[in-house]
Scaffold this motif. Structure first.
Motif, PDB file in Angstrom:
ATOM      1  N   ALA A 181      -7.526   1.827  -6.912  1.00 57.14           N
ATOM      2  CA  ALA A 181      -7.327   1.897  -5.463  1.00 57.14           C
ATOM      3  C   ALA A 181      -6.165   2.800  -5.092  1.00 57.14           C
ATOM      4  CB  ALA A 181      -7.097   0.485  -4.903  1.00 57.14           C
ATOM      5  N   GLN A 182      -5.124   2.808  -5.911  1.00 59.22           N
ATOM      6  CA  GLN A 182      -3.954   3.609  -5.562  1.00 59.22           C
ATOM      7  C   GLN A 182      -4.267   5.098  -5.565  1.00 59.22           C
ATOM      8  OE1 GLN A 182      -0.562   2.946  -8.070  1.00 59.22           O
ATOM      9  NE2 GLN A 182       0.782   4.269  -6.876  1.00 59.22           N
ATOM     10  N   SER A 183      -4.942   5.566  -6.623  1.00 60.55           N
ATOM     11  CA  SER A 183      -5.288   6.984  -6.685  1.00 60.55           C
ATOM     12  C   SER A 183      -6.289   7.343  -5.601  1.00 60.55           C
ATOM     13  CB  SER A 183      -5.840   7.336  -8.062  1.00 60.55           C
ATOM     14  OG  SER A 183      -7.019   6.598  -8.337  1.00 60.55           O
ATOM     15  N   PRO A 204       6.444   6.220  -5.064  1.00 63.03           N
ATOM     16  CA  PRO A 204       5.968   5.224  -4.088  1.00 63.03           C
ATOM     17  C   PRO A 204       6.006   5.754  -2.658  1.00 63.03           C
ATOM     18  CG  PRO A 204       8.136   4.643  -4.953  1.00 63.03           C
ATOM     19  CD  PRO A 204       7.653   5.778  -5.774  1.00 63.03           C
ATOM     20  N   VAL A 205       6.979   6.610  -2.374  1.00 67.02           N
ATOM     21  CA  VAL A 205       7.074   7.260  -1.054  1.00 67.02           C
ATOM     22  C   VAL A 205       7.086   8.767  -1.298  1.00 67.02           C
ATOM     23  CG1 VAL A 205       8.377   7.511   1.073  1.00 67.02           C
ATOM     24  CG2 VAL A 205       8.371   5.316  -0.126  1.00 67.02           C
ATOM     25  N   PRO A 206       5.958   9.451  -1.114  1.00 69.12           N
ATOM     26  CA  PRO A 206       5.910  10.891  -1.387  1.00 69.12           C
ATOM     27  C   PRO A 206       6.728  11.670  -0.370  1.00 69.12           C
ATOM     28  CG  PRO A 206       3.865  10.153  -0.377  1.00 69.12           C
ATOM     29  CD  PRO A 206       4.665   8.915  -0.662  1.00 69.12           C
ATOM     30  N   LEU A 224       6.179  17.681 -13.168  1.00 70.29           N
ATOM     31  CA  LEU A 224       6.160  17.712 -11.710  1.00 70.29           C
ATOM     32  C   LEU A 224       4.929  17.046 -11.095  1.00 70.29           C
ATOM     33  CD1 LEU A 224       7.778  18.571  -9.281  1.00 70.29           C
ATOM     34  CD2 LEU A 224       6.824  20.860  -9.485  1.00 70.29           C
ATOM     35  N   PRO A 225       3.700  17.345 -11.526  1.00 69.72           N
ATOM     36  CA  PRO A 225       2.534  16.681 -10.907  1.00 69.72           C
ATOM     37  C   PRO A 225       2.562  15.163 -11.066  1.00 69.72           C
ATOM     38  CG  PRO A 225       1.832  18.585 -12.178  1.00 69.72           C
ATOM     39  CD  PRO A 225       3.269  18.352 -12.519  1.00 69.72           C
ATOM     40  N   ARG A 226       2.927  14.687 -12.241  1.00 69.96           N
ATOM     41  CA  ARG A 226       2.956  13.237 -12.459  1.00 69.96           C
ATOM     42  C   ARG A 226       4.026  12.578 -11.604  1.00 69.96           C
ATOM     43  NH1 ARG A 226       0.343  10.126 -15.693  1.00 69.96           N
ATOM     44  NH2 ARG A 226      -0.558  11.938 -16.740  1.00 69.96           N
ATOM     45  N   CYS A 272      -2.652  16.804  -3.158  1.00 68.55           N
ATOM     46  CA  CYS A 272      -2.757  16.135  -1.854  1.00 68.55           C
ATOM     47  C   CYS A 272      -1.381  15.851  -1.263  1.00 68.55           C
ATOM     48  CB  CYS A 272      -3.548  14.841  -1.991  1.00 68.55           C
ATOM     49  SG  CYS A 272      -5.315  15.088  -2.275  1.00 68.55           S
ATOM     50  N   VAL A 273      -0.421  15.519  -2.125  1.00 69.85           N
ATOM     51  CA  VAL A 273       0.950  15.311  -1.655  1.00 69.85           C
ATOM     52  C   VAL A 273       1.484  16.600  -1.033  1.00 69.85           C
ATOM     53  CG1 VAL A 273       3.324  14.864  -2.393  1.00 69.85           C
ATOM     54  CG2 VAL A 273       1.469  13.442  -3.261  1.00 69.85           C
TER      55      VAL A 273
END
Length: 219
Positions: A118-120, A165-167, A157-159, A44-45
């Motif tokens: 909630a974050q995910s 916090p800011v993608p 990389l994925p993690r 998604c990022v």
């Protein structure tokens, strides 16, 4: 389906899906749920950087994503071909051999994406809920396969993308992260040297000469 729970299918007669299933199978069973969730968030990022990237990565993924391939895709979508690093003339391998019964039947396997916190959920659900219902499954597949492909490039990389916090918001920011993790040289754009334009001295008109010229025009 309960909130925060999504299902997606991978098919045994699809080259990309087979590669994705093999990547998931390489992770021990107790960790697969977290692994799939991390892959989805990372995908998604990447989608938010450029919506074309997940589909391109998914189409290219054959079980091992190379740094040269990913940098090439970033260069194509951004038009910045300086992002290409050690690009090789790679060809997509053609799977040959006897066709198994699974390939004929086109069997599929069901996988579940759980977003318990909630974050995910905040990083995945808005993207999926905003998609057209008939395309939601395809979108979910592409972002997850993208995350799985990033794992084959570098398992960190994925993690990293999922925990920032800011993608990254631009292709250049994403490339900088990939370059840092995969130890790729970041292209340095030479600063443009701006030379000062010499100002020519403006001739100062003699007051009397100017008055005479104006008088002649009047008469």
């Amino acid at each position: 389906m309960p909130a925060g729970k999504y299902s997606f299918y991978l098919h045994t007669d699809d080259r990309t899906d087979v590669a994705a299933m093999a990547t998931i199978a390489s992770i021990s069973q107790p960790l697969r749920g977290d692994f799939i969730r991390t892959a989805a968030i990372a995908g998604c990022v990447v989608y938010r950087v450029d919506a074309r990237l997940p589909e391109l990565v998914t189409a290219l993924f054959d079980g091992q994503l190379g740094t040269d391939q990913l940098c090439g895709l970033l260069a194509v979508v951004s038009g910045e071909y300086s992002l290409i690093h050690a690009q090789e003339n790679r060809t997509v391998p053609v799977i040959t051999g006897p066709v198994t019964e699974a390939n004929v039947d086109g069997e599929r396997r069901r996988f579940t994406l759980l977003l318990p916190d909630a974050q995910s959920a905040q990083r995945v659900e808005p993207l999926l809920d905003g998609a057209v219902s008939r395309l939601r499954g395809q979108l979910l597949r592409s972002v997850i396969v993208t995350g799985l492909a990033l794992h084959t490039l570098d398992a960190r990389l994925p993690r990293l993308l999922a925990s920032l916090p800011v993608p990254p918001a631009t292709v250049h920011e994403l490339h900088a992260i990939i370059a840092q993790v995969a130890d790729v040289l970041v292209p340095v754009t030479a600063p443009v040297k701006v030379e000062a334009v010499p100002q020519t001295a403006r001739p100062v008109d003699d007051d009397k000469t100017t008055i005479r010229k104006n008088m002649k025009r009047m008469f």
